[in-house]
Scaffold this motif. Structure first.
Motif, PDB file in Angstrom:
ATOM      1  N   PHE A   1      -4.058   4.764 -17.018  1.00 62.90           N
ATOM      2  CA  PHE A   1      -4.195   4.177 -15.683  1.00 62.90           C
ATOM      3  C   PHE A   1      -3.217   3.017 -15.480  1.00 62.90           C
ATOM      4  N   SER A   2      -2.932   2.300 -16.554  1.00 64.47           N
ATOM      5  CA  SER A   2      -2.046   1.144 -16.452  1.00 64.47           C
ATOM      6  C   SER A   2      -0.644   1.520 -16.014  1.00 64.47           C
ATOM      7  N   ALA A   3      -0.235   2.765 -16.255  1.00 62.79           N
ATOM      8  CA  ALA A   3       1.111   3.193 -15.873  1.00 62.79           C
ATOM      9  C   ALA A   3       1.331   3.106 -14.368  1.00 62.79           C
ATOM     10  N   VAL A   4       0.254   3.189 -13.596  1.00 66.65           N
ATOM     11  CA  VAL A   4       0.348   3.118 -12.136  1.00 66.65           C
ATOM     12  C   VAL A   4      -0.271   1.839 -11.594  1.00 66.65           C
ATOM     13  N   LEU A   5      -1.428   1.445 -12.126  1.00 63.05           N
ATOM     14  CA  LEU A   5      -2.178   0.334 -11.551  1.00 63.05           C
ATOM     15  C   LEU A   5      -1.539  -1.026 -11.810  1.00 63.05           C
ATOM     16  N   MET A   6      -0.964  -1.240 -12.991  1.00 65.07           N
ATOM     17  CA  MET A   6      -0.369  -2.551 -13.252  1.00 65.07           C
ATOM     18  C   MET A   6       0.838  -2.818 -12.365  1.00 65.07           C
ATOM     19  N   PRO A   7       1.797  -1.874 -12.203  1.00 67.14           N
ATOM     20  CA  PRO A   7       2.872  -2.128 -11.230  1.00 67.14           C
ATOM     21  C   PRO A   7       2.352  -2.324  -9.811  1.00 67.14           C
ATOM     22  N   ALA A   8       1.282  -1.602  -9.450  1.00 72.67           N
ATOM     23  CA  ALA A   8       0.710  -1.760  -8.113  1.00 72.67           C
ATOM     24  C   ALA A   8       0.098  -3.149  -7.947  1.00 72.67           C
ATOM     25  N   ARG A   9      -0.560  -3.649  -8.996  1.00 73.30           N
ATOM     26  CA  ARG A   9      -1.140  -5.001  -8.933  1.00 73.30           C
ATOM     27  C   ARG A   9      -0.045  -6.051  -8.828  1.00 73.30           C
ATOM     28  N   MET A  10       1.061  -5.838  -9.529  1.00 75.46           N
ATOM     29  CA  MET A  10       2.172  -6.786  -9.424  1.00 75.46           C
ATOM     30  C   MET A  10       2.771  -6.769  -8.022  1.00 75.46           C
TER      31      MET A  10
ATOM     32  N   GLN B   1       0.827  -1.201   0.000  1.00 76.84           N
ATOM     33  CA  GLN B   1       0.000   0.000   0.000  1.00 76.84           C
ATOM     34  C   GLN B   1       0.864   1.255   0.000  1.00 76.84           C
ATOM     35  N   GLY B   2       1.921   1.244   0.797  1.00 73.29           N
ATOM     36  CA  GLY B   2       2.807   2.403   0.849  1.00 73.29           C
ATOM     37  C   GLY B   2       3.527   2.645  -0.465  1.00 73.29           C
ATOM     38  N   VAL B   3       4.047   1.573  -1.071  1.00 69.78           N
ATOM     39  CA  VAL B   3       4.771   1.722  -2.336  1.00 69.78           C
ATOM     40  C   VAL B   3       3.813   2.097  -3.463  1.00 69.78           C
ATOM     41  N   SER B   4       2.598   1.545  -3.452  1.00 73.77           N
ATOM     42  CA  SER B   4       1.610   1.904  -4.458  1.00 73.77           C
ATOM     43  C   SER B   4       1.260   3.389  -4.383  1.00 73.77           C
ATOM     44  N   PHE B   5       1.148   3.891  -3.169  1.00 70.94           N
ATOM     45  CA  PHE B   5       0.916   5.328  -3.010  1.00 70.94           C
ATOM     46  C   PHE B   5       2.084   6.124  -3.583  1.00 70.94           C
ATOM     47  N   ALA B   6       3.304   5.643  -3.347  1.00 75.63           N
ATOM     48  CA  ALA B   6       4.481   6.328  -3.900  1.00 75.63           C
ATOM     49  C   ALA B   6       4.441   6.323  -5.426  1.00 75.63           C
ATOM     50  N   PHE B   7       4.032   5.194  -6.031  1.00 75.45           N
ATOM     51  CA  PHE B   7       3.902   5.129  -7.492  1.00 75.45           C
ATOM     52  C   PHE B   7       2.958   6.224  -7.991  1.00 75.45           C
ATOM     53  N   ALA B   8       1.756   6.258  -7.400  1.00 75.95           N
ATOM     54  CA  ALA B   8       0.743   7.204  -7.855  1.00 75.95           C
ATOM     55  C   ALA B   8       1.164   8.647  -7.603  1.00 75.95           C
ATOM     56  N   PHE B   9       1.736   8.899  -6.437  1.00 79.09           N
ATOM     57  CA  PHE B   9       2.110  10.268  -6.087  1.00 79.09           C
ATOM     58  C   PHE B   9       3.233  10.779  -6.983  1.00 79.09           C
ATOM     59  N   LEU B  10       4.259   9.974  -7.223  1.00 78.62           N
ATOM     60  CA  LEU B  10       5.377  10.405  -8.057  1.00 78.62           C
ATOM     61  C   LEU B  10       4.938  10.607  -9.507  1.00 78.62           C
ATOM     62  N   PHE B  11       4.054   9.739 -10.005  1.00 77.49           N
ATOM     63  CA  PHE B  11       3.549   9.916 -11.367  1.00 77.49           C
ATOM     64  C   PHE B  11       2.747  11.208 -11.468  1.00 77.49           C
ATOM     65  N   TYR B  12       1.941  11.461 -10.454  1.00 78.39           N
ATOM     66  CA  TYR B  12       1.131  12.680 -10.422  1.00 78.39           C
ATOM     67  C   TYR B  12       2.018  13.927 -10.421  1.00 78.39           C
TER      68      TYR B  12
END
Length: 407
Positions: A345-354, A190-201
């Motif tokens: 959306f895949s730019a963030v969601l697919m790495p998060a799903r992995m 959850q923490g790393v997924s938030f980092a993915f989304a926040f940095l992309f944003y």
């Protein structure tokens, strides 16, 4: 008859080096990179982000390594248990340290507890043991005390039966398995997924507005008209996209390396190999998604005629980036799975799903292929819009006007 002399250029004759049309984008990209790397605001923002990452990781390291110390009061009859608790506490939980303090009677123990000179009072009753605290339960101390008292009671019962505590508990060991995954890994995911989304944003908006403002400034100052006579407009666009993508990629990679190094120093260090793969996937997805958005941000700048117009022409892109950011948190179940294949959306969601263990490698490959194909189409469309609107100075253009404008 007058002789005609032809001057032959020598090594000292100055010549203007004009980049070849096919390599002009390299010159543009190099210039954009140099400008960005000498921008104090950009360097300051990058440094501040690194400091925040290091600070957060440092706090995690400190929090995981700190020891909670407790002073436990016991009366004379319970001194043995208090001393055993002090001796075995750190072995049970390395984050808990206990000091036993002997007191003459129960009244003294209560007075010391009210005065906050001790943290707890351990005393025996007919039915077992009681750990009294002032006004809130001390979780770490309670767990350690329960383990110590349980072990002592088990040893006493085993001795009365003529056996050992190990023999009594033989066959009673319970191991754990997780149907939905380890909660520790889930929290980290959850923490790393938030980092993915926040940095992309942050990257999409920060660098996006940089591209758009750069384009509109060149357009407003009429410098682009001079540039367009020397190199093809599409080369100018390519140079801006490549330069911005390279800088953004280097910045994201730097954040990722610092984050992984910091993670290796925390309690989640055992999971670092499980995180490294998804982080690498994220960087690849980031490049593909960012290239498409960078091209569209350049179009947003070309559609504007003044710097103030960028707020309007960039609004659709702002909505897309916000959609990706919030979608990474609120989409769940089937919607999350489907969106992980839908650009951007895949730019963030697919790495998060992995990272969650919810996607296999071939799903990431398919999502990446779709994202790359979409990026190619978007860049081609953006190139036409950019080329046809860049030299239009009659005011802000709509996408329809730019598409139908003559070159």
């Amino acid at each position: 008859m007058t002789a005609t002399h032809t001057q032959t250029p020598t090594a000292t004759t100055p010549r203007e080096v004009v980049p070849a049309p096919r390599s002009a984008w390299v010159t543009v990209a190099r210039r954009e990179i140099v400008v960005r790397l000498t921008d104090k605001a950009f360097l300051g923002g990058t440094l501040l982000t690194l400091v925040l990452i290091c600070g957060f990781m440092g706090w995690q390291v400190w929090d995981s390594s700190r020891t909670s110390s407790y002073t436990v009061a016991t009366t004379q009859d319970d001194t043995v248990m208090g001393e055993r608790l002090a001796a075995e506490a750190s072995g049970i939980d390395e984050g808990v340290a206990v000091r036993s303090r002997a007191v003459p009677d129960a009244a003294t123990a209560q007075d010391l507890l009210r005065a906050e000179e001790v943290d707890a009072w351990l005393h025996s009753t007919d039915g077992g043991w009681v750990l009294t605290t002032l006004d809130s339960a001390e979780g770490g101390l309670t767990r350690v005390t329960q383990d110590v008292v349980r072990s002592a009671a088990l040893e006493d019962q085993a001795a009365s039966l003529g056996t050992t505590a190990e023999a009594l508990v033989e066959g009673s060991t319970v191991t754990t398995e997780f149907l939905r995954g380890d909660v520790e890994r889930s929290q980290l995911a959850q923490g790393v997924s938030f980092a993915f989304a926040f940095l992309f944003y942050i990257a999409a908006l920060t660098f996006g507005y940089v591209i758009a403002n750069s384009v509109v400034e060149e357009k407003q100052s009429r410098v682009v008209e001079i540039i367009a006579t020397s190199i093809p407009v599409r080369q100018l666009l390519a140079g801006k996209i490549v330069a911005t993508t390279v800088i953004a990629m280097v910045q994201m990679a730097l954040y990722a390396v610092v984050g992984l190094v910091g993670l290796s120093l925390t309690e989640y260090s055992e999971l670092i190999f499980a995180v490294t793969g998804p982080v690498a996937w994220y960087l690849v997805f980031f490049v593909a998604g960012f290239v498409a958005l960078a091209a569209l941000w350049a179009v947003a700048g070309a559609l504007a005629s003044r710097a103030e117009d960028v707020q309007s022409t960039g609004t659709p892109l702002l909505m897309i980036v916000l959609g990706v950011f919030f979608g990474s948190f609120f989409l769940d179940g089937l919607a999350r799975t489907v969106a992980s294949f839908v650009p951007p959306f895949s730019a963030v969601l697919m790495p998060a799903r992995m990272l969650d263990g919810d996607a296999v490698w071939w799903e990431a490959v398919v999502a990446l292929a779709i994202l790359l194909a979409t990026a190619v189409v978007v860049v081609r469309v953006a190139e036409r819009l950019y080329r046809r609107s860049l030299l239009q100075t009659g005011g802000r253009l709509s996408i329809r006007q730019a598409w139908s404008s003559p070159e």
